[in-house]
Design a protein around this motif. Structure first.
Motif, PDB file in Angstrom:
ATOM      1  N   LEU A  34       0.826  -1.210   0.000  1.00 38.35           N
ATOM      2  CA  LEU A  34       0.000   0.000   0.000  1.00 38.35           C
ATOM      3  C   LEU A  34       0.856   1.254   0.000  1.00 38.35           C
ATOM      4  N   LYS A  35       1.951   1.232   0.757  1.00 36.09           N
ATOM      5  CA  LYS A  35       2.842   2.382   0.843  1.00 36.09           C
ATOM      6  C   LYS A  35       3.463   2.671  -0.527  1.00 36.09           C
ATOM      7  N   VAL A  36       3.981   1.611  -1.146  1.00 34.58           N
ATOM      8  CA  VAL A  36       4.637   1.795  -2.453  1.00 34.58           C
ATOM      9  C   VAL A  36       3.603   2.196  -3.514  1.00 34.58           C
ATOM     10  N   ALA A  37       2.398   1.627  -3.438  1.00 35.41           N
ATOM     11  CA  ALA A  37       1.355   1.981  -4.409  1.00 35.41           C
ATOM     12  C   ALA A  37       1.025   3.470  -4.327  1.00 35.41           C
ATOM     13  N   ASP A  38       0.987   3.995  -3.127  1.00 38.71           N
ATOM     14  CA  ASP A  38       0.734   5.424  -2.937  1.00 38.71           C
ATOM     15  C   ASP A  38       1.822   6.266  -3.599  1.00 38.71           C
ATOM     16  N   LYS A  39       3.068   5.826  -3.423  1.00 43.72           N
ATOM     17  CA  LYS A  39       4.204   6.541  -3.996  1.00 43.72           C
ATOM     18  C   LYS A  39       4.120   6.518  -5.532  1.00 43.72           C
ATOM     19  N   VAL A  40       3.774   5.349  -6.071  1.00 47.01           N
ATOM     20  CA  VAL A  40       3.667   5.195  -7.528  1.00 47.01           C
ATOM     21  C   VAL A  40       2.585   6.137  -8.072  1.00 47.01           C
ATOM     22  N   LYS A  41       1.470   6.197  -7.341  1.00 46.25           N
ATOM     23  CA  LYS A  41       0.349   7.041  -7.743  1.00 46.25           C
ATOM     24  C   LYS A  41       0.764   8.512  -7.741  1.00 46.25           C
ATOM     25  N   ARG A  42       1.466   8.914  -6.683  1.00 47.55           N
ATOM     26  CA  ARG A  42       1.910  10.309  -6.543  1.00 47.55           C
ATOM     27  C   ARG A  42       2.930  10.695  -7.599  1.00 47.55           C
ATOM     28  N   GLU A  43       3.939   9.822  -7.786  1.00 48.68           N
ATOM     29  CA  GLU A  43       5.074  10.210  -8.638  1.00 48.68           C
ATOM     30  C   GLU A  43       4.944   9.728 -10.074  1.00 48.68           C
ATOM     31  N   HIS A  44       3.900   8.954 -10.359  1.00 50.86           N
ATOM     32  CA  HIS A  44       3.691   8.421 -11.708  1.00 50.86           C
ATOM     33  C   HIS A  44       4.919   7.708 -12.244  1.00 50.86           C
ATOM     34  N   ARG A  45       5.577   6.973 -11.372  1.00 53.12           N
ATOM     35  CA  ARG A  45       6.761   6.223 -11.785  1.00 53.12           C
ATOM     36  C   ARG A  45       6.679   4.835 -11.197  1.00 53.12           C
ATOM     37  N   ARG A  46       7.077   3.843 -11.991  1.00 52.05           N
ATOM     38  CA  ARG A  46       6.976   2.477 -11.481  1.00 52.05           C
ATOM     39  C   ARG A  46       8.031   2.208 -10.413  1.00 52.05           C
ATOM     40  N   GLU A  47       7.713   1.285  -9.508  1.00 57.59           N
ATOM     41  CA  GLU A  47       8.635   0.927  -8.430  1.00 57.59           C
ATOM     42  C   GLU A  47       8.910  -0.572  -8.496  1.00 57.59           C
ATOM     43  N   VAL A  48      10.170  -0.935  -8.278  1.00 58.93           N
ATOM     44  CA  VAL A  48      10.569  -2.341  -8.309  1.00 58.93           C
ATOM     45  C   VAL A  48      10.766  -2.826  -6.874  1.00 58.93           C
ATOM     46  N   LEU A  49      10.082  -3.885  -6.491  1.00 59.38           N
ATOM     47  CA  LEU A  49      10.251  -4.423  -5.133  1.00 59.38           C
ATOM     48  C   LEU A  49      11.386  -5.440  -5.107  1.00 59.38           C
ATOM     49  N   GLU A  50      11.828  -5.778  -3.903  1.00 55.87           N
ATOM     50  CA  GLU A  50      12.917  -6.758  -3.772  1.00 55.87           C
ATOM     51  C   GLU A  50      12.401  -8.151  -4.166  1.00 55.87           C
ATOM     52  N   PRO A  51      13.318  -9.077  -4.513  1.00 52.82           N
ATOM     53  CA  PRO A  51      12.886 -10.424  -4.901  1.00 52.82           C
ATOM     54  C   PRO A  51      12.090 -11.088  -3.776  1.00 52.82           C
ATOM     55  N   MET A  52      11.055 -11.838  -4.158  1.00 51.66           N
ATOM     56  CA  MET A  52      10.203 -12.510  -3.174  1.00 51.66           C
ATOM     57  C   MET A  52       9.822 -13.894  -3.670  1.00 51.66           C
ATOM     58  N   SER A  53       9.414 -14.725  -2.737  1.00 49.38           N
ATOM     59  CA  SER A  53       8.945 -16.072  -3.085  1.00 49.38           C
ATOM     60  C   SER A  53       7.561 -15.957  -3.740  1.00 49.38           C
ATOM     61  N   PRO A  54       7.113 -16.999  -4.455  1.00 51.82           N
ATOM     62  CA  PRO A  54       5.810 -16.932  -5.122  1.00 51.82           C
ATOM     63  C   PRO A  54       4.691 -16.568  -4.139  1.00 51.82           C
ATOM     64  N   HIS A  55       4.735 -17.143  -2.953  1.00 57.60           N
ATOM     65  CA  HIS A  55       3.701 -16.872  -1.954  1.00 57.60           C
ATOM     66  C   HIS A  55       3.702 -15.398  -1.557  1.00 57.60           C
ATOM     67  N   GLU A  56       4.896 -14.836  -1.363  1.00 57.25           N
ATOM     68  CA  GLU A  56       4.988 -13.424  -0.974  1.00 57.25           C
ATOM     69  C   GLU A  56       4.546 -12.506  -2.101  1.00 57.25           C
ATOM     70  N   ARG A  57       4.876 -12.883  -3.340  1.00 58.38           N
ATOM     71  CA  ARG A  57       4.454 -12.056  -4.483  1.00 58.38           C
ATOM     72  C   ARG A  57       2.928 -12.055  -4.603  1.00 58.38           C
ATOM     73  N   ARG A  58       2.342 -13.244  -4.328  1.00 54.35           N
ATOM     74  CA  ARG A  58       0.890 -13.349  -4.391  1.00 54.35           C
ATOM     75  C   ARG A  58       0.227 -12.398  -3.400  1.00 54.35           C
ATOM     76  N   ILE A  59       0.831 -12.245  -2.229  1.00 51.18           N
ATOM     77  CA  ILE A  59       0.279 -11.336  -1.222  1.00 51.18           C
ATOM     78  C   ILE A  59       0.272  -9.908  -1.754  1.00 51.18           C
ATOM     79  N   ILE A  60       1.370  -9.499  -2.400  1.00 52.16           N
ATOM     80  CA  ILE A  60       1.445  -8.146  -2.963  1.00 52.16           C
ATOM     81  C   ILE A  60       0.379  -7.959  -4.058  1.00 52.16           C
ATOM     82  N   HIS A  61       0.319  -8.924  -4.994  1.00 49.24           N
ATOM     83  CA  HIS A  61      -0.668  -8.825  -6.084  1.00 49.24           C
ATOM     84  C   HIS A  61      -2.084  -8.718  -5.532  1.00 49.24           C
ATOM     85  N   SER A  62      -2.412  -9.590  -4.580  1.00 49.15           N
ATOM     86  CA  SER A  62      -3.795  -9.623  -4.106  1.00 49.15           C
ATOM     87  C   SER A  62      -4.119  -8.377  -3.282  1.00 49.15           C
TER      88      SER A  62
END
Lengths: 209, 77
Positions: free
Chosen positions: A151-179
């Protein structure tokens, strides 16, 4: 799987005998009943008997807990294991001191442990049971952290109109971000890279440009 | 550590009676060698080595605590 067969004049008698031998109550077993007819002399005097086969219902949670406890003993880690039966999984929570080595970097060791316990317990089972292993609520806390991060990073992306790259994560952790960000209209998420470096990218929704 | 490898290996194979796990020391490193029935080799390696990788991860985190280096290998004798 442990089972016992008993023959008696009535079903009830045979069942009671079998339960007595196993030392359990009826709700802990599966029961199969067979009728046996024995013809006497000259086809007269036929006697009827019931053969009852009583099989212990397997307790997957207990089996998984036992297997994990044995692993911890073999690893020289003094800890307790709590078993929680949930609707769609069995959660084994490990409690003790200095359990960091069970978690490892980004929960890698914990994931490996969970994978091995799932394989061992579900071997020879047609209905696979999902087993989740947690250490002192690590997975739950990590999930909360990831949701907040998303949520924090999504807010930043919305404000700055620039994509953000997160650190590598396991499939389960990535699913949490997507959902977490699924209902968030201003951004969209996708994954890039190859395991174990696959990571989520949060990008501004382009239709507003 | 040998007991851990033995326990997990026996639980994953179809022929637990054929499992042998041996531990060797060489140049400050511990080598744990697993031998299984040839039919069970895939059950220990897994798709793209996923199973043996998981086993190594668990063994290594224990070894790290003991300041040791441990390698886990499957032999084909």
């Amino acid at each position: 799987m442990k089972s016992v067969e008993k023959v008696a004049k009535t079903k009830e008698e045979a069942l009671a005998e079998a339960l007595k031998e196993l030392g359990v109550t009826e709700d802990k077993v599966n029961v199969e009943v067979f009728e046996e007819v024995t013809k006497g002399l000259l086809g007269l005097l036929t006697t009827k008997a019931y053969r009852v086969k009583v099989t212990m219902k397997e307790d997957v949670g207990q089996a998984a807990g036992l297997f994990l406890r044995e692993m911890l003993v073999n690893m020289g880690i003094p800890a307790q294991v709590e078993i929680f039966k949930r609707k769609d999984n069995i959660t084994l929570n490990i409690n003790g001191k200095d359990l960091g080595i069970l978690i490892g970097k980004h929960g890698q060791t914990l994931d490996a442990l969970q994978y091995l316990v799932n394989l061992a317990v579900n071997k020879d089972r047609t209905e696979k049971e999902r087993i989740i292993i947690d250490v002192e609520g690590y997975r739950r806390r990590r999930e909360e952290t990831l949701r907040r991060l998303a949520l924090k990073v999504a807010d930043k992306v919305k404000r700055e109109h620039r994509r953000e790259v997160l650190e590598p994560m396991s499939p389960h952790e990535r699913r949490i971000i997507h959902s977490t960000l699924q209902g968030y209209k201003e951004v969209f998420t996708y994954s890039e890279g190859v395991e174990p470096y696959r990571h989520v990218i949060i990008s501004p929704q382009e239709n507003d440009s | 550590m040998k007991d851990l490898v033995l326990q997990v290996t026996k639980a994953l194979v179809d022929h637990p009676e054929d499992v042998i796990v041996e531990e060797f020391e060489r140049n400050n490193q511990t080598l744990i060698e697993i031998t299984v029935n040839p039919e069970d080799v895939g059950k220990i390696i897994g798709k793209q080595g996923r199973i043996i990788k998981a086993l190594r991860t668990v063994v290594k985190s224990c070894a790290m605590r003991d300041n040791k280096k441990v390698a886990v290998e499957l032999t084909n004798r």
